[in-house]
Design a protein around this motif. Sequence first.
Motif, PDB file in Angstrom:
ATOM      1  N   HIS A 192       0.818  -1.223   0.000  1.00 16.66           N
ATOM      2  CA  HIS A 192       0.000   0.000   0.000  1.00 16.66           C
ATOM      3  C   HIS A 192       0.857   1.282   0.000  1.00 16.66           C
ATOM      4  O   HIS A 192       0.522   2.267  -0.660  1.00 16.66           O
ATOM      5  CB  HIS A 192      -0.917  -0.035   1.235  1.00 16.66           C
ATOM      6  N   HIS A 251       1.051   4.585  -2.525  1.00 21.57           N
ATOM      7  CA  HIS A 251       1.013   6.035  -2.258  1.00 21.57           C
ATOM      8  C   HIS A 251       2.179   6.741  -2.946  1.00 21.57           C
ATOM      9  O   HIS A 251       2.002   7.800  -3.553  1.00 21.57           O
ATOM     10  CB  HIS A 251       1.046   6.310  -0.752  1.00 21.57           C
ATOM     11  N   SER A 259      -0.306   9.495   6.271  1.00 27.11           N
ATOM     12  CA  SER A 259      -1.736   9.245   6.077  1.00 27.11           C
ATOM     13  C   SER A 259      -2.393   8.944   7.417  1.00 27.11           C
ATOM     14  O   SER A 259      -1.827   9.245   8.470  1.00 27.11           O
ATOM     15  CB  SER A 259      -1.894   8.050   5.128  1.00 27.11           C
ATOM     16  N   GLY A 260      -3.577   8.335   7.360  1.00 29.39           N
ATOM     17  CA  GLY A 260      -4.285   8.009   8.596  1.00 29.39           C
ATOM     18  C   GLY A 260      -3.694   6.799   9.292  1.00 29.39           C
ATOM     19  O   GLY A 260      -3.823   6.635  10.497  1.00 29.39           O
ATOM     20  N   GLY A 261      -3.024   5.933   8.523  1.00 26.43           N
ATOM     21  CA  GLY A 261      -2.469   4.717   9.106  1.00 26.43           C
ATOM     22  C   GLY A 261      -0.945   4.702   9.131  1.00 26.43           C
ATOM     23  O   GLY A 261      -0.355   3.831   9.768  1.00 26.43           O
ATOM     24  N   ASP A 290      -7.397  13.168  13.117  1.00 28.81           N
ATOM     25  CA  ASP A 290      -8.752  12.606  13.221  1.00 28.81           C
ATOM     26  C   ASP A 290      -9.225  12.546  14.680  1.00 28.81           C
ATOM     27  O   ASP A 290     -10.393  12.801  14.971  1.00 28.81           O
ATOM     28  CB  ASP A 290      -8.793  11.190  12.612  1.00 28.81           C
ATOM     29  N   GLY A 316      -8.855  15.338   9.307  1.00 35.42           N
ATOM     30  CA  GLY A 316      -7.799  16.048   8.579  1.00 35.42           C
ATOM     31  C   GLY A 316      -8.319  17.173   7.690  1.00 35.42           C
ATOM     32  O   GLY A 316      -7.916  18.333   7.840  1.00 35.42           O
ATOM     33  N   ASP A 327      -7.922  21.184   8.264  1.00 30.77           N
ATOM     34  CA  ASP A 327      -7.277  21.924   7.161  1.00 30.77           C
ATOM     35  C   ASP A 327      -8.116  23.166   6.798  1.00 30.77           C
ATOM     36  O   ASP A 327      -7.597  24.256   6.592  1.00 30.77           O
ATOM     37  CB  ASP A 327      -7.173  20.979   5.950  1.00 30.77           C
ATOM     38  N   GLY A 330      -2.876  10.575   2.458  1.00 35.73           N
ATOM     39  CA  GLY A 330      -4.011  11.477   2.709  1.00 35.73           C
ATOM     40  C   GLY A 330      -3.624  12.838   3.253  1.00 35.73           C
ATOM     41  O   GLY A 330      -4.147  13.871   2.818  1.00 35.73           O
ATOM     42  N   ASN A 358      -2.911  18.342   2.688  1.00 39.87           N
ATOM     43  CA  ASN A 358      -3.010  19.481   3.598  1.00 39.87           C
ATOM     44  C   ASN A 358      -2.352  20.745   3.053  1.00 39.87           C
ATOM     45  O   ASN A 358      -1.188  20.733   2.645  1.00 39.87           O
ATOM     46  CB  ASN A 358      -2.367  19.084   4.938  1.00 39.87           C
ATOM     47  N   ASP A 380      -6.751   7.148  -0.291  1.00 40.41           N
ATOM     48  CA  ASP A 380      -6.678   5.814  -0.891  1.00 40.41           C
ATOM     49  C   ASP A 380      -7.453   5.724  -2.208  1.00 40.41           C
ATOM     50  O   ASP A 380      -8.613   6.139  -2.294  1.00 40.41           O
ATOM     51  CB  ASP A 380      -7.208   4.780   0.116  1.00 40.41           C
TER      52      ASP A 380
HETATM   53  O1  KG4 Z   1      -4.180   7.791   2.605  1.00 37.75           O
HETATM   54  P1  KG4 Z   1      -5.425   7.690   3.391  1.00 37.75           P
HETATM   55  O2  KG4 Z   1      -6.730   7.728   2.639  1.00 37.75           O
HETATM   56  O3  KG4 Z   1      -5.485   6.386   4.253  1.00 37.75           O
HETATM   57  C1  KG4 Z   1      -4.422   5.706   4.828  1.00 37.75           C
HETATM   58  O4  KG4 Z   1      -3.612   5.058   4.114  1.00 37.75           O
HETATM   59  O5  KG4 Z   1      -4.332   5.798   6.077  1.00 37.75           O
HETATM   60  O6  KG4 Z   1      -5.377   8.866   4.479  1.00 37.75           O
HETATM   61  C2  KG4 Z   1      -6.471   9.244   5.253  1.00 37.75           C
HETATM   62  C3  KG4 Z   1      -6.012  10.301   6.225  1.00 37.75           C
HETATM   63  C4  KG4 Z   1      -7.044  10.649   7.293  1.00 37.75           C
HETATM   64  O7  KG4 Z   1      -6.412  10.634   8.561  1.00 37.75           O
HETATM   65  C5  KG4 Z   1      -7.475  12.063   6.924  1.00 37.75           C
HETATM   66  O8  KG4 Z   1      -7.858  12.840   8.041  1.00 37.75           O
HETATM   67  C6  KG4 Z   1      -6.216  12.616   6.298  1.00 37.75           C
HETATM   68  O9  KG4 Z   1      -5.702  11.523   5.541  1.00 37.75           O
HETATM   69  N1  KG4 Z   1      -6.469  13.766   5.405  1.00 37.75           N
HETATM   70  C7  KG4 Z   1      -5.989  14.999   5.624  1.00 37.75           C
HETATM   71  C8  KG4 Z   1      -6.479  15.825   4.594  1.00 37.75           C
HETATM   72  N2  KG4 Z   1      -7.244  15.046   3.770  1.00 37.75           N
HETATM   73  C9  KG4 Z   1      -7.213  13.784   4.280  1.00 37.75           C
HETATM   74  N3  KG4 Z   1      -5.199  15.484   6.607  1.00 37.75           N
HETATM   75  C10 KG4 Z   1      -4.886  16.793   6.564  1.00 37.75           C
HETATM   76  N4  KG4 Z   1      -5.337  17.645   5.614  1.00 37.75           N
HETATM   77  C11 KG4 Z   1      -6.127  17.211   4.614  1.00 37.75           C
HETATM   78  N5  KG4 Z   1      -6.553  18.049   3.684  1.00 37.75           N
END
Ligand code: KG4
Length: 340
Positions: free
Chosen positions: A111, A115, A136-138, A167, A180, A184, A276, A280, A308
């Motif tokens: 994964h 990215h 990202s979130g993870g 989050d 996120g 933002d 993700g 920002n 994702d």
């Molecule tokens: O890449 P992703 O879809 O999933 C993982 O691989 O984890 O990332 C999701 C994360 C979430 O924590 C979300 O809050 C964050 O990305 N996110 C952001 C923004 N858009 C999504 N964080 C900060 N600013 C943003 N604009």
Amino acid sequence: MIVLGIESSCDETAAALLEDGIVILSSVVASQVPVHQEFGGVVPELASREHVDNICFVVEQCLNQADLDWKQIDAIAVTRGPGLMGALLVGMAYAKGLAYALKIPFVGVNHLEGHMASILLDHPQAEFPALALVVSGGHTSLFYLQEAGNYQEISKTRDDAAGEALDKLAKYLGLGYPGGPIIDRLAPQGNPKAIAFAIPQTRANALDFSFSGIKSAALRHMQQNHIEAVENPEEVPERILDLLASYQSSIVDQLLNRLKKALKIHEVRSVQISGGVSCNNELRRRSRELFARPGLVVYYPRPQLTTDNAAMIAAAAASRLQQRAADSFGLTADPNLKLN
Ligand code: KG4
Ligand code: ZN
């Protein structure tokens, strides 16, 4: 060559059709946000069930949008890990079944590699060696890439990922999920210097990240100042806006601080920030101001490819598939899959 990408590692069921490793013919993402929203985070068992319900429809929609037939798919790329086991299994089982039925090769993809590849879809000529931050979130991990596809993980988070920290605070403040993008949007209305959150030192590896301390500090700040969750997310009081601005700014400080240190150790020609959180606005603006200079380019994926999606999974597999590589049907999902 037309590759069907499939992604189901967390809370998005996604499929995409990619031609020659670069042209996105279609990309469909079924978000599970409404399902997990009320819990303020991803519930693994619910995620698996949603993937089962959505995957056939998402792939069919992808073929329809690209106006293609099943027989025109040359290969399948699917996320193998890291991620939630139950969620990964759905994508893997579907991909294997389809590859078997169509008698075409399939490959499992990491994964995080996906990215990083999301940047190459728009910037196939991106310079190497590179430093790549996946945030990202993870995940929050930093890689050194001597050349495209050659990954050396140089640091990662000791605890939470940056997106998870964003989050969580949004959840405590009753602002919604995922936090996120909400933070933002709201942070520019607050004062980023209102509350001083320290940048943590990570002793064993100074390039490692840590976000659990700042999360606890924000919680403490809420308790000490009697700040409670908002009643109306559309009317956020000034002191919460200040908290959000300071919190986001300190998370960005830490990401930039680690990149800055890494740039002193590794001589690179580009910095590639994906995942993700790379959507920002503050992170994009400040990283460009700080790092972009003659001989060093800062890259991001286009905003729709930061969270994702499956186009990035197909892109990550493209060069392997062009060399006719294929995985066996014995390949299994790995929730802790490592890269390098
Ligand atoms: O890449 P992703 O879809 O999933 C993982 O691989 O984890 O990332 C999701 C994360 C979430 O924590 C979300 O809050 C964050 O990305 N996110 C952001 C923004 N858009 C999504 N964080 C900060 N600013 C943003 N604009
Ligand atoms: Zn991701």
